[in-house]
Design a protein around this motif. Structure first.
Motif, PDB file in Angstrom:
ATOM      1  N   LYS A 155      -9.491  -4.468  -8.169  1.00 40.71           N
ATOM      2  CA  LYS A 155      -8.753  -5.614  -7.632  1.00 40.71           C
ATOM      3  C   LYS A 155      -7.375  -5.213  -7.124  1.00 40.71           C
ATOM      4  CE  LYS A 155      -7.225 -10.282  -8.765  1.00 40.71           C
ATOM      5  NZ  LYS A 155      -7.159 -11.348  -9.815  1.00 40.71           N
ATOM      6  N   LYS A 156      -6.623  -4.441  -7.913  1.00 41.89           N
ATOM      7  CA  LYS A 156      -5.269  -4.051  -7.499  1.00 41.89           C
ATOM      8  C   LYS A 156      -5.315  -3.122  -6.291  1.00 41.89           C
ATOM      9  CE  LYS A 156      -3.105  -4.570 -12.033  1.00 41.89           C
ATOM     10  NZ  LYS A 156      -2.334  -3.906 -13.121  1.00 41.89           N
ATOM     11  N   THR A 157      -6.220  -2.148  -6.331  1.00 40.77           N
ATOM     12  CA  THR A 157      -6.340  -1.232  -5.202  1.00 40.77           C
ATOM     13  C   THR A 157      -6.774  -1.972  -3.946  1.00 40.77           C
ATOM     14  OG1 THR A 157      -6.979   0.491  -6.781  1.00 40.77           O
ATOM     15  CG2 THR A 157      -7.353   0.951  -4.465  1.00 40.77           C
ATOM     16  N   ASP A 158      -7.648  -2.964  -4.111  1.00 41.97           N
ATOM     17  CA  ASP A 158      -8.093  -3.769  -2.968  1.00 41.97           C
ATOM     18  C   ASP A 158      -6.930  -4.534  -2.341  1.00 41.97           C
ATOM     19  OD1 ASP A 158     -10.471  -3.794  -1.717  1.00 41.97           O
ATOM     20  OD2 ASP A 158     -11.482  -5.153  -3.085  1.00 41.97           O
ATOM     21  N   GLU A 159      -6.078  -5.110  -3.184  1.00 36.58           N
ATOM     22  CA  GLU A 159      -4.927  -5.844  -2.673  1.00 36.58           C
ATOM     23  C   GLU A 159      -3.971  -4.915  -1.933  1.00 36.58           C
ATOM     24  OE1 GLU A 159      -3.277  -7.754  -6.050  1.00 36.58           O
ATOM     25  OE2 GLU A 159      -4.831  -9.294  -6.190  1.00 36.58           O
ATOM     26  N   MET A 160      -3.757  -3.711  -2.494  1.00 43.50           N
ATOM     27  CA  MET A 160      -2.889  -2.738  -1.820  1.00 43.50           C
ATOM     28  C   MET A 160      -3.501  -2.291  -0.495  1.00 43.50           C
ATOM     29  SD  MET A 160      -1.779  -0.438  -5.110  1.00 43.50           S
ATOM     30  CE  MET A 160      -0.981   0.776  -4.064  1.00 43.50           C
ATOM     31  N   LEU A 161      -4.839  -2.140  -0.473  1.00 42.71           N
ATOM     32  CA  LEU A 161      -5.503  -1.729   0.763  1.00 42.71           C
ATOM     33  C   LEU A 161      -5.337  -2.787   1.844  1.00 42.71           C
ATOM     34  CD1 LEU A 161      -7.347   0.189   2.331  1.00 42.71           C
ATOM     35  CD2 LEU A 161      -9.305  -0.968   1.273  1.00 42.71           C
ATOM     36  N   LYS A 162      -5.518  -4.045   1.492  1.00 39.94           N
ATOM     37  CA  LYS A 162      -5.339  -5.120   2.475  1.00 39.94           C
ATOM     38  C   LYS A 162      -3.910  -5.151   2.998  1.00 39.94           C
ATOM     39  CE  LYS A 162      -8.950  -8.074   0.521  1.00 39.94           C
ATOM     40  NZ  LYS A 162      -9.232  -9.360  -0.163  1.00 39.94           N
ATOM     41  N   LEU A 163      -2.927  -4.938   2.103  1.00 39.61           N
ATOM     42  CA  LEU A 163      -1.528  -4.928   2.519  1.00 39.61           C
ATOM     43  C   LEU A 163      -1.247  -3.770   3.469  1.00 39.61           C
ATOM     44  CD1 LEU A 163       1.353  -6.042   2.243  1.00 39.61           C
ATOM     45  CD2 LEU A 163       1.648  -4.571   0.237  1.00 39.61           C
ATOM     46  N   ARG A 192      -0.475  -1.340   8.807  1.00 36.78           N
ATOM     47  CA  ARG A 192      -0.917  -0.410   9.851  1.00 36.78           C
ATOM     48  C   ARG A 192      -1.152  -1.125  11.169  1.00 36.78           C
ATOM     49  NH1 ARG A 192      -6.931   1.167   9.222  1.00 36.78           N
ATOM     50  NH2 ARG A 192      -6.918  -1.053   9.817  1.00 36.78           N
ATOM     51  N   ASP A 193      -1.836  -2.271  11.112  1.00 40.35           N
ATOM     52  CA  ASP A 193      -2.117  -3.012  12.349  1.00 40.35           C
ATOM     53  C   ASP A 193      -0.834  -3.556  12.977  1.00 40.35           C
ATOM     54  OD1 ASP A 193      -4.769  -2.479  11.824  1.00 40.35           O
ATOM     55  OD2 ASP A 193      -5.167  -4.446  10.919  1.00 40.35           O
ATOM     56  N   SER A 194       0.097  -4.002  12.134  1.00 43.03           N
ATOM     57  CA  SER A 194       1.371  -4.516  12.663  1.00 43.03           C
ATOM     58  C   SER A 194       2.160  -3.408  13.337  1.00 43.03           C
ATOM     59  CB  SER A 194       2.190  -5.134  11.527  1.00 43.03           C
ATOM     60  OG  SER A 194       1.497  -6.197  10.926  1.00 43.03           O
ATOM     61  N   LEU A 195       2.195  -2.230  12.684  1.00 38.38           N
ATOM     62  CA  LEU A 195       2.914  -1.100  13.287  1.00 38.38           C
ATOM     63  C   LEU A 195       2.251  -0.666  14.584  1.00 38.38           C
ATOM     64  CD1 LEU A 195       3.696   1.035  10.099  1.00 38.38           C
ATOM     65  CD2 LEU A 195       5.363  -0.112  11.590  1.00 38.38           C
ATOM     66  N   GLN A 254      -2.442   7.137   6.830  1.00 43.26           N
ATOM     67  CA  GLN A 254      -2.743   8.041   5.721  1.00 43.26           C
ATOM     68  C   GLN A 254      -2.868   7.269   4.407  1.00 43.26           C
ATOM     69  OE1 GLN A 254       0.104  11.185   5.255  1.00 43.26           O
ATOM     70  NE2 GLN A 254      -1.104  12.255   3.689  1.00 43.26           N
ATOM     71  N   SER A 255      -1.996   6.277   4.209  1.00 46.94           N
ATOM     72  CA  SER A 255      -2.064   5.465   2.986  1.00 46.94           C
ATOM     73  C   SER A 255      -3.374   4.683   2.916  1.00 46.94           C
ATOM     74  CB  SER A 255      -0.873   4.507   2.938  1.00 46.94           C
ATOM     75  OG  SER A 255       0.349   5.214   2.883  1.00 46.94           O
ATOM     76  N   VAL A 256      -3.813   4.143   4.056  1.00 44.76           N
ATOM     77  CA  VAL A 256      -5.085   3.405   4.076  1.00 44.76           C
ATOM     78  C   VAL A 256      -6.244   4.330   3.707  1.00 44.76           C
ATOM     79  CG1 VAL A 256      -6.731   2.216   5.569  1.00 44.76           C
ATOM     80  CG2 VAL A 256      -4.311   1.636   5.687  1.00 44.76           C
ATOM     81  N   ASP A 257      -6.241   5.539   4.258  1.00 48.08           N
ATOM     82  CA  ASP A 257      -7.303   6.491   3.931  1.00 48.08           C
ATOM     83  C   ASP A 257      -7.269   6.863   2.451  1.00 48.08           C
ATOM     84  OD1 ASP A 257      -8.131   6.465   6.537  1.00 48.08           O
ATOM     85  OD2 ASP A 257      -6.996   8.262   7.120  1.00 48.08           O
TER      86      ASP A 257
END
Length: 375
Positions: free
Chosen positions: A247-255, A260-263, A312-315
């Motif tokens: 759950k926590k990793t999923d929330e961080m991934l969505k963030l 990434r998309d905003s940048l 890189q963070s998303v990966d």
């Protein structure tokens, strides 16, 4: 002569704590005669107990019970390293010291979690294939889909047992895709009845104290229903377990994906402005124009660095999801045909035997009472 007779009599007398064989035979004969005289009482006891057993047999559920079980092992998914794995293993065996572990996925907590209401409800509201002979066929490829709870209502016998006199529930079916929070009073009642019944038919236990294997078991009156249910329940446990563990990793991934998309959007806009500015000012001489171009170039470089870091963070987070995901290893899958247990009526036969024993006991007590009163 009197002295000799008295001596012989003294020799033939036994101590008070012993009984002669002659006396035993006499008592057996007396008891037999008493039993023959009281044959009506014995016969009445036999008839009464046989009648009770007959009515018990009438109410006995004679449908066979099919037992399905699946043995699995839960491993991996520990983000705390080796000590976390050892701690979970020790907790499973009841060897952990100190306060009980608050993690719901260790020890007795996990055993309760598997048969808890949220897990069973989620399993009942999943779609299953009702016609395929393969228990592992993906539901997405099936043309004959239905909710697990509808399949259970139709084949479990609840319509003829709990809902025998309720025509509304007997003909009731759940609608796929509806949220349990939006259920009507009738849907909630039907779900409660099914949950209370199927929870009593489902159990999970540790296979052996010296192993970490767990066995999920159910006993139902329909063979295919039992086999499908344990598979669906274990699949739901795995899905819910993975969601809660990640759950926590999923929330961080969505963030990070949003970042990434905003940048990417901002970087694309900045590069477009820089390209237009350079096209419009190819022979730039004024210092102010060079300053604006340098600013756009600097922004582009900075945004590129942030974008690459976000990618890189998303990966890394996606790799963490794979690493932290629990591993459910099925050691012994469900195999058809299942173990079948027949319920043969035997209460009447047992009643005949118990009635005979009861009659003999009553006659014995009656004879004992009469001998005490005579003495």
């Amino acid at each position: 002569m009197e002295t000799i007779d008295s001596r012989n009599t003294g020799k033939n007398q036994l101590p008070p704590d012993q009984i002669s064989p002659k006396e035993v035979v006499n008592r057996v004969v007396l008891f037999k005669n008493q039993l023959l005289r009281s044959w009506k009482l014995v016969a009445a006891c036999i008839v009464v107990c046989a009648i009770i057993g007959f009515f018990v047999d009438l109410n006995l559920d004679k449908r066979p019970t099919y037992t399905a079980w699946i043995t699995f092992n839960l491993g991996g998914g520990s983000a705390s390293g080796g000590m976390g794995d050892l701690g979970g293993l020790a907790s499973m065996f009841g060897l952990s010291a100190g306060a009980p572990d608050a993690n719901i996925f260790t020890g007795e907590n996990f055993l309760y979690y598997v048969v808890s209401r949220p897990i069973i409800t989620r399993s009942l509201l999943k779609e299953v294939d009702t016609t395929s002979t393969s228990l592992l066929k993906p539901i997405a490829n099936s043309k004959h889909k239905d909710l697990m709870i509808n399949y259970y209502i139709w084949h479990s016998g609840i319509r003829d047992d709990e809902w025998e006199e309720n025509d509304t529930l007997r003909n009731f079916r759940f609608v796929p895709g509806k949220n349990p929070k939006d259920f009507t009073r009738l849907e909630t009642q039907a779900l409660d009845d099914v949950f209370n019944r199927i929870k009593g038919e489902t159990s999970i236990a540790q296979l052996d104290r010296k192993s970490s294997f767990l066995t999920l078991k159910t006993g139902l009156h329909f063979e295919r229903l039992a086999a499908i249910w344990v598979n669906v329940l274990l699949e739901t446990v795995q899905e819910d377990y993975t969601e809660k563990q990640n759950k926590k990793t999923d929330e961080m991934l969505k963030l990070m994906e949003y970042r990434r998309d905003s940048l990417a959007t901002v970087l694309s806009g900045n590069d477009a402005r820089l390209a237009r500015y350079m096209d419009q000012n190819q022979q730039i001489v004024v210092a102010e124009g060079q300053l604006q171009q340098s600013k756009l170039t600097r922004n582009s470089t900075f945004l590129q660095q942030l974008y690459y870091a976000a990618v890189q963070s998303v990966d890394n987070l996606k790799l963490s999801l794979i690493k932290e995901a629990p591993l459910f290893t099925i050691v012994e899958p469900v195999a058809l045909p299942l173990y079948k247990e027949s319920h043969e009526p035997y209460a009447m036969q047992a009643g005949l035997v118990l009635g005979l024993m009861l009659g003999i006991i009553i006659v014995f007590l009656k004879q004992t009472y009469q001998s005490i009163m005579q003495s």
